[in-house]
Design a protein around this motif. Structure first.
Motif, PDB file in Angstrom:
ATOM      1  N   LYS A 110       3.280  -5.919  -3.023  1.00 28.10           N
ATOM      2  CA  LYS A 110       2.804  -4.408  -3.146  1.00 28.10           C
ATOM      3  C   LYS A 110       3.305  -3.746  -4.405  1.00 28.10           C
ATOM      4  CE  LYS A 110       2.116  -3.788   1.618  1.00 28.10           C
ATOM      5  NZ  LYS A 110       2.433  -2.863   2.772  1.00 28.10           N
ATOM      6  N   GLN A 111       4.623  -3.939  -4.759  1.00 28.67           N
ATOM      7  CA  GLN A 111       5.553  -3.447  -6.019  1.00 28.67           C
ATOM      8  C   GLN A 111       4.795  -3.934  -7.222  1.00 28.67           C
ATOM      9  OE1 GLN A 111       9.643  -3.883  -5.345  1.00 28.67           O
ATOM     10  NE2 GLN A 111       9.554  -2.061  -3.970  1.00 28.67           N
ATOM     11  N   MET A 112       4.524  -5.300  -7.358  1.00 28.66           N
ATOM     12  CA  MET A 112       4.001  -5.887  -8.424  1.00 28.66           C
ATOM     13  C   MET A 112       2.467  -5.310  -8.859  1.00 28.66           C
ATOM     14  SD  MET A 112       4.586  -9.961  -8.312  1.00 28.66           S
ATOM     15  CE  MET A 112       4.965 -10.553  -6.632  1.00 28.66           C
ATOM     16  N   ILE A 113       1.903  -4.986  -7.828  1.00 26.63           N
ATOM     17  CA  ILE A 113       0.405  -4.500  -7.811  1.00 26.63           C
ATOM     18  C   ILE A 113       0.656  -3.162  -8.310  1.00 26.63           C
ATOM     19  CG2 ILE A 113      -1.494  -3.684  -6.637  1.00 26.63           C
ATOM     20  CD1 ILE A 113      -1.153  -5.877  -4.669  1.00 26.63           C
ATOM     21  N   GLU A 114       1.523  -2.449  -7.843  1.00 25.98           N
ATOM     22  CA  GLU A 114       1.540  -1.113  -8.626  1.00 25.98           C
ATOM     23  C   GLU A 114       2.219  -1.002  -9.944  1.00 25.98           C
ATOM     24  OE1 GLU A 114       3.801   0.635  -5.176  1.00 25.98           O
ATOM     25  OE2 GLU A 114       2.124   0.911  -3.807  1.00 25.98           O
ATOM     26  N   LYS A 115       3.186  -1.747 -10.259  1.00 29.67           N
ATOM     27  CA  LYS A 115       3.431  -1.838 -11.554  1.00 29.67           C
ATOM     28  C   LYS A 115       2.646  -2.023 -12.447  1.00 29.67           C
ATOM     29  CE  LYS A 115       8.394  -3.008 -10.736  1.00 29.67           C
ATOM     30  NZ  LYS A 115       9.473  -4.145 -10.965  1.00 29.67           N
ATOM     31  N   LEU A 116       1.611  -2.926 -12.155  1.00 31.32           N
ATOM     32  CA  LEU A 116       0.544  -3.122 -13.063  1.00 31.32           C
ATOM     33  C   LEU A 116      -0.610  -2.309 -12.994  1.00 31.32           C
ATOM     34  CD1 LEU A 116       0.299  -7.053 -12.238  1.00 31.32           C
ATOM     35  CD2 LEU A 116       1.018  -5.864 -14.466  1.00 31.32           C
ATOM     36  N   GLY A 117      -0.375  -1.192 -12.284  1.00 30.14           N
ATOM     37  CA  GLY A 117      -1.390   0.120 -12.144  1.00 30.14           C
ATOM     38  C   GLY A 117      -2.492  -0.135 -11.303  1.00 30.14           C
ATOM     39  N   GLY A 118      -2.443  -1.175 -10.339  1.00 24.77           N
ATOM     40  CA  GLY A 118      -3.260  -1.396  -9.371  1.00 24.77           C
ATOM     41  C   GLY A 118      -3.071  -0.747  -8.107  1.00 24.77           C
ATOM     42  N   GLN A 119      -3.954  -0.827  -7.092  1.00 22.10           N
ATOM     43  CA  GLN A 119      -4.162   0.051  -6.017  1.00 22.10           C
ATOM     44  C   GLN A 119      -4.086  -0.990  -4.697  1.00 22.10           C
ATOM     45  OE1 GLN A 119      -7.898   1.948  -6.386  1.00 22.10           O
ATOM     46  NE2 GLN A 119      -7.115   3.437  -7.694  1.00 22.10           N
ATOM     47  N   LEU A 130      -4.562 -16.811  -3.312  1.00 18.53           N
ATOM     48  CA  LEU A 130      -5.945 -17.066  -3.907  1.00 18.53           C
ATOM     49  C   LEU A 130      -6.486 -15.398  -4.106  1.00 18.53           C
ATOM     50  CD1 LEU A 130      -8.523 -18.863  -4.307  1.00 18.53           C
ATOM     51  CD2 LEU A 130      -9.017 -18.264  -1.807  1.00 18.53           C
ATOM     52  N   LEU A 131      -7.047 -15.294  -5.408  1.00 17.58           N
ATOM     53  CA  LEU A 131      -7.374 -14.213  -5.826  1.00 17.58           C
ATOM     54  C   LEU A 131      -8.823 -14.148  -6.105  1.00 17.58           C
ATOM     55  CD1 LEU A 131      -6.431 -11.103  -6.528  1.00 17.58           C
ATOM     56  CD2 LEU A 131      -6.253 -11.589  -9.071  1.00 17.58           C
ATOM     57  N   ASP A 173      -3.472 -11.147   4.175  1.00 14.24           N
ATOM     58  CA  ASP A 173      -4.909 -10.798   3.447  1.00 14.24           C
ATOM     59  C   ASP A 173      -4.523  -9.336   3.028  1.00 14.24           C
ATOM     60  OD1 ASP A 173      -7.415 -10.912   2.467  1.00 14.24           O
ATOM     61  OD2 ASP A 173      -8.189 -10.108   4.432  1.00 14.24           O
ATOM     62  N   LEU A 174      -4.798  -9.233   1.486  1.00 17.58           N
ATOM     63  CA  LEU A 174      -4.602  -7.987   1.067  1.00 17.58           C
ATOM     64  C   LEU A 174      -5.619  -7.507   0.158  1.00 17.58           C
ATOM     65  CD1 LEU A 174      -1.338  -8.873  -0.756  1.00 17.58           C
ATOM     66  CD2 LEU A 174      -1.522  -7.202   0.786  1.00 17.58           C
ATOM     67  N   GLU A 175      -6.123  -6.691   0.324  1.00 14.81           N
ATOM     68  CA  GLU A 175      -7.342  -5.876  -0.327  1.00 14.81           C
ATOM     69  C   GLU A 175      -6.946  -5.009  -1.246  1.00 14.81           C
ATOM     70  OE1 GLU A 175     -11.262  -3.199   0.801  1.00 14.81           O
ATOM     71  OE2 GLU A 175     -10.840  -4.861   2.194  1.00 14.81           O
ATOM     72  N   ILE A 176      -7.202  -5.457  -2.761  1.00 12.88           N
ATOM     73  CA  ILE A 176      -6.847  -4.440  -3.957  1.00 12.88           C
ATOM     74  C   ILE A 176      -7.517  -3.982  -4.893  1.00 12.88           C
ATOM     75  CG2 ILE A 176      -4.191  -5.727  -3.445  1.00 12.88           C
ATOM     76  CD1 ILE A 176      -4.840  -7.443  -5.934  1.00 12.88           C
ATOM     77  N   GLY A 177      -6.998  -3.019  -5.820  1.00  6.66           N
ATOM     78  CA  GLY A 177      -8.037  -2.704  -6.748  1.00  6.66           C
ATOM     79  C   GLY A 177      -7.045  -2.888  -8.079  1.00  6.66           C
ATOM     80  N   ASP A 193      -9.927  -9.572  -3.506  1.00  2.00           N
ATOM     81  CA  ASP A 193      -9.227 -10.064  -2.038  1.00  2.00           C
ATOM     82  C   ASP A 193      -8.252 -10.927  -2.284  1.00  2.00           C
ATOM     83  OD1 ASP A 193     -10.402  -8.656   0.090  1.00  2.00           O
ATOM     84  OD2 ASP A 193     -11.850 -10.097   0.371  1.00  2.00           O
ATOM     85  N   LEU A 194      -6.924 -10.536  -1.669  1.00  4.00           N
ATOM     86  CA  LEU A 194      -6.177 -11.646  -2.236  1.00  4.00           C
ATOM     87  C   LEU A 194      -5.359 -12.380  -0.745  1.00  4.00           C
ATOM     88  CD1 LEU A 194      -3.500 -12.659  -4.072  1.00  4.00           C
ATOM     89  CD2 LEU A 194      -2.409 -10.717  -3.738  1.00  4.00           C
ATOM     90  N   VAL A 195      -5.458 -13.729  -0.699  1.00  7.25           N
ATOM     91  CA  VAL A 195      -4.725 -14.054   0.277  1.00  7.25           C
ATOM     92  C   VAL A 195      -3.567 -14.867  -0.180  1.00  7.25           C
ATOM     93  CG1 VAL A 195      -4.848 -15.842   2.144  1.00  7.25           C
ATOM     94  CG2 VAL A 195      -7.116 -14.517   1.411  1.00  7.25           C
ATOM     95  N   VAL A 196      -2.480 -14.597   0.481  1.00  7.36           N
ATOM     96  CA  VAL A 196      -1.005 -15.011   0.101  1.00  7.36           C
ATOM     97  C   VAL A 196      -0.573 -15.830   1.198  1.00  7.36           C
ATOM     98  CG1 VAL A 196       1.329 -14.488  -0.755  1.00  7.36           C
ATOM     99  CG2 VAL A 196      -0.771 -13.298  -1.417  1.00  7.36           C
ATOM    100  N   VAL A 197      -0.103 -17.190   1.079  1.00  8.62           N
ATOM    101  CA  VAL A 197       0.718 -17.848   2.022  1.00  8.62           C
ATOM    102  C   VAL A 197       2.198 -17.692   1.480  1.00  8.62           C
ATOM    103  CG1 VAL A 197       1.076 -20.094   3.231  1.00  8.62           C
ATOM    104  CG2 VAL A 197      -1.364 -19.352   2.290  1.00  8.62           C
ATOM    105  N   ILE A 198       2.894 -17.265   2.438  1.00  5.77           N
ATOM    106  CA  ILE A 198       4.200 -17.157   2.378  1.00  5.77           C
ATOM    107  C   ILE A 198       5.042 -18.098   2.965  1.00  5.77           C
ATOM    108  CG2 ILE A 198       6.485 -15.411   2.743  1.00  5.77           C
ATOM    109  CD1 ILE A 198       4.467 -12.887   2.710  1.00  5.77           C
ATOM    110  N   SER A 199       6.287 -18.442   2.544  1.00 10.14           N
ATOM    111  CA  SER A 199       7.157 -19.907   3.193  1.00 10.14           C
ATOM    112  C   SER A 199       7.341 -19.457   4.536  1.00 10.14           C
ATOM    113  CB  SER A 199       8.277 -19.903   2.100  1.00 10.14           C
ATOM    114  OG  SER A 199       8.909 -21.042   2.676  1.00 10.14           O
TER     115      SER A 199
END
Length: 113
Positions: free
Chosen positions: A47-56, A109-110, A82-86, A25-31
């Motif tokens: 999202k692109q950062m996650i995909e570049k690292l092979g995540g979903q 927060l990851l 709030d992002l739910e990632i693999g 679970d990733l919670v991000v606070v954007i400026s």
């Protein structure tokens, strides 16, 4: 005549382990300085950062503009996402470092599921 060396190459078996994807679970606070029309681009960058690292990316939920408990970088509020990632556990530290360097992200927060 010069001497010629003969080399024999041996086949080496390299074991390739399958990539382990762990749920986070990733919670991000954007400026709050990020304009509302640019916010989707900021989230797309994460999202692109996650995909570049092979995540979903499994789920995205924008929670809106909220007041912060204390000022962060001189700001009183931020856009919560709030992002739910693999993600592969070995690349999670690299991902967090990239989030820290992102100028649009005040905090993140990851959490491992």
């Amino acid at each position: 005549m010069p001497k010629v060396k003969k080399t024999i190459k041996k086949a080496v078996k390299v074991e390739v382990k399958p990539v382990e994807i762990r749920g986070y679970d990733l919670v991000v606070v954007i400026s709050s300085k990020v304009k509302s029309e640019k916010r989707p681009d900021a989230v797309a960058g994460i999202k692109q950062m996650i995909e570049k690292l092979g995540g979903q990316l499994k789920k995205t939920e924008e929670m809106g503009l909220k007041d912060l408990a204390y000022p962060i970088a001189g700001e009183q509020s931020g856009w919560y996402v709030d992002l739910e990632i693999g993600l592969d556990p070995q690349t999670s530290a690299k991902f967090e470092e990239q989030l820290k360097q992102n100028k649009n992200v005040l905090r993140h927060l990851l959490i491992k599921k």
